[in-house]
Design an enzyme around this catalytic site. Structure first.
Site, PDB file in Angstrom:
ATOM      1  N   ASP A  32       0.850  -1.199   0.000  1.00 16.61           N
ATOM      2  CA  ASP A  32       0.000   0.000   0.000  1.00 16.61           C
ATOM      3  C   ASP A  32       0.877   1.237   0.000  1.00 16.61           C
ATOM      4  O   ASP A  32       1.562   1.509   0.989  1.00 16.61           O
ATOM      5  CB  ASP A  32      -0.898  -0.039   1.250  1.00 16.61           C
ATOM      6  CG  ASP A  32      -1.608   1.289   1.475  1.00 16.61           C
ATOM      7  OD1 ASP A  32      -1.944   1.586   2.622  1.00 16.61           O
ATOM      8  OD2 ASP A  32      -1.810   2.031   0.479  1.00 16.61           O
ATOM      9  N   ASN A  34      -0.260   4.498  -0.738  1.00 16.61           N
ATOM     10  CA  ASN A  34      -0.913   5.774  -0.387  1.00 16.61           C
ATOM     11  C   ASN A  34      -1.564   5.741   0.996  1.00 16.61           C
ATOM     12  O   ASN A  34      -2.371   6.608   1.332  1.00 16.61           O
ATOM     13  CB  ASN A  34      -1.944   6.162  -1.466  1.00 16.61           C
ATOM     14  CG  ASN A  34      -3.124   5.200  -1.478  1.00 16.61           C
ATOM     15  OD1 ASN A  34      -3.099   4.149  -0.804  1.00 16.61           O
ATOM     16  ND2 ASN A  34      -4.154   5.544  -2.215  1.00 16.61           N
ATOM     17  N   ASP A  36      -3.868   3.988   2.578  1.00 12.75           N
ATOM     18  CA  ASP A  36      -5.301   3.813   2.909  1.00 12.75           C
ATOM     19  C   ASP A  36      -5.575   2.401   3.417  1.00 12.75           C
ATOM     20  O   ASP A  36      -6.714   2.006   3.578  1.00 12.75           O
ATOM     21  CB  ASP A  36      -6.180   4.116   1.679  1.00 12.75           C
ATOM     22  CG  ASP A  36      -5.925   3.141   0.534  1.00 12.75           C
ATOM     23  OD1 ASP A  36      -6.602   3.239  -0.501  1.00 12.75           O
ATOM     24  OD2 ASP A  36      -5.014   2.273   0.677  1.00 12.75           O
ATOM     25  N   ASP A  40      -1.948  -1.252  -3.677  1.00  9.77           N
ATOM     26  CA  ASP A  40      -2.216  -0.514  -4.913  1.00  9.77           C
ATOM     27  C   ASP A  40      -1.053  -0.700  -5.896  1.00  9.77           C
ATOM     28  O   ASP A  40      -0.024  -1.294  -5.542  1.00  9.77           O
ATOM     29  CB  ASP A  40      -2.433   0.974  -4.608  1.00  9.77           C
ATOM     30  CG  ASP A  40      -1.417   1.490  -3.588  1.00  9.77           C
ATOM     31  OD1 ASP A  40      -1.814   2.080  -2.572  1.00  9.77           O
ATOM     32  OD2 ASP A  40      -0.216   1.248  -3.810  1.00  9.77           O
ATOM     33  N   ASP A 109      -5.732 -10.453 -15.397  1.00  5.96           N
ATOM     34  CA  ASP A 109      -6.784 -11.389 -15.010  1.00  5.96           C
ATOM     35  C   ASP A 109      -8.030 -11.056 -15.837  1.00  5.96           C
ATOM     36  O   ASP A 109      -8.530  -9.923 -15.770  1.00  5.96           O
ATOM     37  CB  ASP A 109      -7.088 -11.243 -13.510  1.00  5.96           C
ATOM     38  CG  ASP A 109      -7.572 -12.555 -12.904  1.00  5.96           C
ATOM     39  OD1 ASP A 109      -7.107 -12.912 -11.809  1.00  5.96           O
ATOM     40  OD2 ASP A 109      -8.408 -13.221 -13.555  1.00  5.96           O
ATOM     41  N   ASP A 216     -10.446 -16.214 -15.780  1.00  6.85           N
ATOM     42  CA  ASP A 216     -11.228 -16.586 -14.606  1.00  6.85           C
ATOM     43  C   ASP A 216     -12.385 -17.521 -14.991  1.00  6.85           C
ATOM     44  O   ASP A 216     -13.175 -17.193 -15.887  1.00  6.85           O
ATOM     45  CB  ASP A 216     -11.797 -15.290 -14.007  1.00  6.85           C
ATOM     46  CG  ASP A 216     -12.425 -15.485 -12.656  1.00  6.85           C
ATOM     47  OD1 ASP A 216     -11.695 -15.839 -11.718  1.00  6.85           O
ATOM     48  OD2 ASP A 216     -13.651 -15.298 -12.531  1.00  6.85           O
ATOM     49  N   GLU A 272      -8.478 -20.772 -16.020  1.00  8.47           N
ATOM     50  CA  GLU A 272      -8.867 -21.356 -14.728  1.00  8.47           C
ATOM     51  C   GLU A 272     -10.106 -22.195 -14.983  1.00  8.47           C
ATOM     52  O   GLU A 272     -11.124 -21.665 -15.453  1.00  8.47           O
ATOM     53  CB  GLU A 272      -9.162 -20.270 -13.691  1.00  8.47           C
ATOM     54  CG  GLU A 272      -9.400 -20.858 -12.317  1.00  8.47           C
ATOM     55  CD  GLU A 272     -10.317 -20.028 -11.432  1.00  8.47           C
ATOM     56  OE1 GLU A 272     -11.129 -19.260 -11.958  1.00  8.47           O
ATOM     57  OE2 GLU A 272     -10.210 -20.138 -10.200  1.00  8.47           O
ATOM     58  N   HIS A 344      -4.954 -16.895  -4.586  1.00  4.64           N
ATOM     59  CA  HIS A 344      -5.747 -16.053  -3.677  1.00  4.64           C
ATOM     60  C   HIS A 344      -7.017 -16.745  -3.204  1.00  4.64           C
ATOM     61  O   HIS A 344      -7.770 -16.178  -2.394  1.00  4.64           O
ATOM     62  CB  HIS A 344      -6.083 -14.743  -4.391  1.00  4.64           C
ATOM     63  CG  HIS A 344      -6.933 -14.963  -5.600  1.00  4.64           C
ATOM     64  ND1 HIS A 344      -6.457 -15.600  -6.740  1.00  4.64           N
ATOM     65  CD2 HIS A 344      -8.224 -14.682  -5.830  1.00  4.64           C
ATOM     66  CE1 HIS A 344      -7.435 -15.685  -7.612  1.00  4.64           C
ATOM     67  NE2 HIS A 344      -8.515 -15.144  -7.094  1.00  4.64           N
ATOM     68  N   ASP A 345      -7.267 -17.965  -3.736  1.00  2.00           N
ATOM     69  CA  ASP A 345      -8.460 -18.722  -3.318  1.00  2.00           C
ATOM     70  C   ASP A 345      -8.110 -19.920  -2.441  1.00  2.00           C
ATOM     71  O   ASP A 345      -9.016 -20.632  -2.004  1.00  2.00           O
ATOM     72  CB  ASP A 345      -9.199 -19.293  -4.548  1.00  2.00           C
ATOM     73  CG  ASP A 345      -9.787 -18.233  -5.435  1.00  2.00           C
ATOM     74  OD1 ASP A 345      -9.890 -18.482  -6.658  1.00  2.00           O
ATOM     75  OD2 ASP A 345     -10.110 -17.149  -4.927  1.00  2.00           O
TER      76      ASP A 345
HETATM   77  O1  TEU Z   1     -12.493 -18.595  -8.681  1.00  2.71           O
HETATM   78  C1  TEU Z   1     -13.449 -19.537  -9.111  1.00  2.71           C
HETATM   79  C2  TEU Z   1     -13.435 -20.615  -8.206  1.00  2.71           C
HETATM   80  O2  TEU Z   1     -13.568 -21.721  -8.632  1.00  2.71           O
HETATM   81  C3  TEU Z   1     -13.164 -20.327  -6.776  1.00  2.71           C
HETATM   82  O3  TEU Z   1     -14.152 -19.410  -6.323  1.00  2.71           O
HETATM   83  C4  TEU Z   1     -13.279 -21.607  -6.104  1.00  2.71           C
HETATM   84  O4  TEU Z   1     -14.201 -22.405  -6.817  1.00  2.71           O
HETATM   85  C5  TEU Z   1     -13.874 -21.500  -4.767  1.00  2.71           C
HETATM   86  O5  TEU Z   1     -13.100 -20.573  -4.050  1.00  2.71           O
HETATM   87  C6  TEU Z   1     -13.817 -22.896  -4.244  1.00  2.71           C
HETATM   88  O6  TEU Z   1     -14.295 -22.917  -2.950  1.00  2.71           O
HETATM   89  C7  TEU Z   1     -12.419 -17.453  -9.504  1.00  2.71           C
HETATM   90  C8  TEU Z   1     -11.550 -16.450  -8.768  1.00  2.71           C
HETATM   91  O7  TEU Z   1     -10.244 -17.003  -8.593  1.00  2.71           O
HETATM   92  C9  TEU Z   1     -12.207 -16.188  -7.422  1.00  2.71           C
HETATM   93  O8  TEU Z   1     -11.391 -15.357  -6.613  1.00  2.71           O
HETATM   94  C10 TEU Z   1     -13.543 -15.521  -7.685  1.00  2.71           C
HETATM   95  O9  TEU Z   1     -14.222 -15.387  -6.440  1.00  2.71           O
HETATM   96  C11 TEU Z   1     -14.412 -16.364  -8.627  1.00  2.71           C
HETATM   97  O10 TEU Z   1     -13.709 -16.915  -9.740  1.00  2.71           O
HETATM   98  C12 TEU Z   1     -15.500 -15.489  -9.232  1.00  2.71           C
HETATM   99  O11 TEU Z   1     -14.892 -14.558 -10.093  1.00  2.71           O
HETATM  100 CA    CA Z   2      -3.547   2.006  -1.120  1.00  8.73          CA
END
Ligand code: TEU
Ligand code: CA
Length: 569
Positions: A32, A34, A36, A40, A109, A216, A272, A344-345
């Protein structure tokens, strides 16, 4: 086991990504600038030399486009502008330039299965008379049901974020489909106008200098026939991913995207594909007939799912994981695999399948990295994975921010599950584990921000941070750096055939990689106890240790979480 002999075809210039390593940045949690409390693009710009030091070839940037942030930017309201939270288009142009100056490519993405409900396309589509009505999935209520009442939804499909996948719109008396949140209406890819609008936007970003896309949930863009599916017990809804994955026109839509946007460019594209199969992934990534460089499959990251999925997970099943590796390594044919444990998931791998205790955290983080990066494919490093960052100690509902986590929690409570019964599984499986701020140093907010961040910093940031690891040659960071260097330098790592040894041993991951005369042997102990190596291994005692986690004091024993890669020839 029929071993497919990978063609000795020399890597074409557009196969550059077969020896590349990708680093994923989740902008909200990276840095970050700035003050907040939210990451960013200027924050990213201040850490590019760190990425150069690590040696990655590509940055995959999670969405920074205009968005109401309902799903942290995966709900886009303008694909060709940047959300002020993250910065401006000029910042992105600067990022492209600065990355390219360092020989690093940028992958954006691409979230085109759905838009935000605040996208002008959807706002127009809400009007039944609009020419954009058919850009989304609008359907009348189910026969014989009062509009807006439970059960009146056109099908019994459930959303990934819990609850029905149809939202009633009183203005038109119809429902719109949203496989994710109700603020993420699904685009209707059957409509050629939608495909043209998406392809034009993709070309616009390519003209701006980006080097590819992470797509995605791209295997959800072709919907099945709109009909009820098998109900998930107790929910009254169908959450069966196979119902909506890989629809019958997917190959056609991907082919059109390839023809109209991707073909002939030196790009990397990764689709994905939750719920896809090996056979389909091999087709989508076949260099002759496929549209994509590679896909993200989900079979391995669902191996520890419990009865209701990721939020009541069981211990990581190493034997099943090794079977999965063998299947995908052998079965991808002329196609190509992505290699990942984290994004991130997903929860942090050192907590999920490693041992995040102080005694074993570093060794297990390094050994997980070796097990993944020594496979054939393109490895993905998720921000903080290179430091061995761990899950966060979530204790209460208020600790979470993730829409998926909270959706599951509220549904469980509605179904009468006591909070104390659902919290432990949520804490282990929540996507928020991956979204705590990047741990840069042992200072305030781990050097992520000067003010309180949007999601709490992991209390172990004082022990686990980039500053400490950059100056420690034995750190997890430098282990990743050496693995990445090895992939760049060694054809056996890039292209070698993988052969899994002792597949039924749940304590050890042992495999060879063979390319021409070259052969490497990977030895990994995935437990916290010392393990004596089994008899029948290739003779490796006197071989060069290419990368290891421990000083070798007994070649026939691996200490807890010890791994070694030796060059057999
Ligand atoms: O993720 C799709 C997805 O399959 C994940 O949400 C996963 O199925 C779920 O977390 C399983 O429990 C993509 C992105 O990576 C995710 O961050 C988004 O929330 C989702 O699509 C919708 O855009
Ligand atoms: Ca920021």
């Amino acid at each position: 086991m029929t071993s497919i002999v990978h063609s000795a075809r020399a890597a074409r210039p557009d196969d550059w990504w077969r020896s590349a390593v990708v680093y994923q940045i989740y902008p909200r949690s990276f840095a970050d600038a700035n003050g907040d409390g939210i990451g960013d693009i200027k924050g990213i710009l201040s850490h590019l030399d760190y990425l150069s030091m690590l040696g990655v070839d590509v940055v995959w940037l999670s969405p920074v486009f205009r968005s109401p942030q309902d799903d942290n930017g995966y709900d886009i309201s303008d694909y060709q502008d940047i959300d002020p939270l993250f910065g401006t288009l000029d910042d992105v142009d600067k990022l492209i330039e600065e990355l390219h100056d360092r020989g690093i490519k940028l992958v954006m993405d691409l979230v085109v299965n759905h838009t935000s409900d605040e996208h002008p396309w959807f706002e127009s589509s809400r009007d039944p008379q609009s020419p954009k009505r058919d850009w989304y999935w609008w359907r009348p209520p189910r026969e014989g049901h009062e509009p807006g009442t439970p059960g009146a939804e056109p099908t019994n499909w459930g959303s990934f974020f819990s609850g029905p996948a149809w939202q009633y719109d009183p203005r038109s008396g119809e429902y719109y489909l949203h496989l994710f949140s109700r603020k993420q209406p699904d685009l209707n890819w059957e409509n050629p106008e939608v495909r043209t609008a998406v392809f034009d936007m993709m070309s616009w970003w390519l003209e701006r200098g980006v080097d590819g896309f992470r797509m995605d949930v791209i295997n959800l863009i072709s919907k099945p026939v709109l009909a009820d599916g098998p109900e998930t017990p107790g929910t009254g809804l169908c959450y069966d991913l196979s119902l909506v994955a890989d629809g019958h026109r997917l190959t056609e839509f991907l082919g059109e995207m390839h023809e109209r946007v991707l073909k002939g460019r030196n790009l990397i594209s990764v689709g994905e594909m939750p719920g896809t199969t090996l056979e389909k992934a091999a087709r989508y990534t076949d260099p002759q007939t496929g549209a994509l460089s590679m896909v993200f499959q989900f079979e391995h990251v669902m191996l520890d799912n419990g009865p209701t999925g990721r939020f009541d997970s069981k211990p990581w099943p190493w034997v099943e994981y090794k079977e999965n590796v063998t299947r995908w390594q052998k079965g991808i044919g002329q196609g190509w695999n992505s290699l990942y444990f984290e994004n991130h998931d997903q929860p942090r791998s050192v907590s999920r399948m490693g041992d995040d205790s102080p005694r074993f955290r570093e060794a297990s983080a390094k050994t997980l990295a070796t097990v993944l990066h020594m496979q054939r494919g393109t490895p993905y490093v998720y921000q903080g994975e290179e430091l061995g960052m761990t899950n966060y100690p979530f204790e209460a509902e208020g600790d979470f921010r993730d829409i998926e986590t909270l959706g599951y929690l509220h549904q469980a409570l509605r179904m009468g599950t006591p909070l104390e019964d659902v919290l432990p599984g949520l804490a282990r499986g929540s996507r928020d584990n991956a979204r705590t701020p990047m741990q840069w140093d042992s200072g305030v907010n781990a050097g992520f921000s000067e003010t309180g961040p949007w999601l709490a910093v992991n209390p172990n940031a004082a022990e686990i941070n980039a500053a400490a690891q950059l100056v420690d040659p034995d750190s997890v960071f430098h282990h990743y750096r050496r693995l990445i260097q090895l992939r760049h330098d060694d054809k056996v790592v890039q292209l070698g055939e993988l052969e899994m040894l002792f597949p039924d041993d749940e304590r050890l991951v042992i495999f060879t990689r063979t390319w021409g005369e070259g052969q490497l042997l990977v030895l990994a102990n995935v437990t916290s106890e010392p393990v004596r190596l089994p008899l029948g291994l290739p003779d490796h005692g006197a071989c060069e240790v290419v990368i290891g986690t421990h000083e070798v004091d007994d070649v026939d024993v691996l200490a807890g979480w010890e791994s070694r890669v030796v060059r057999l020839s």
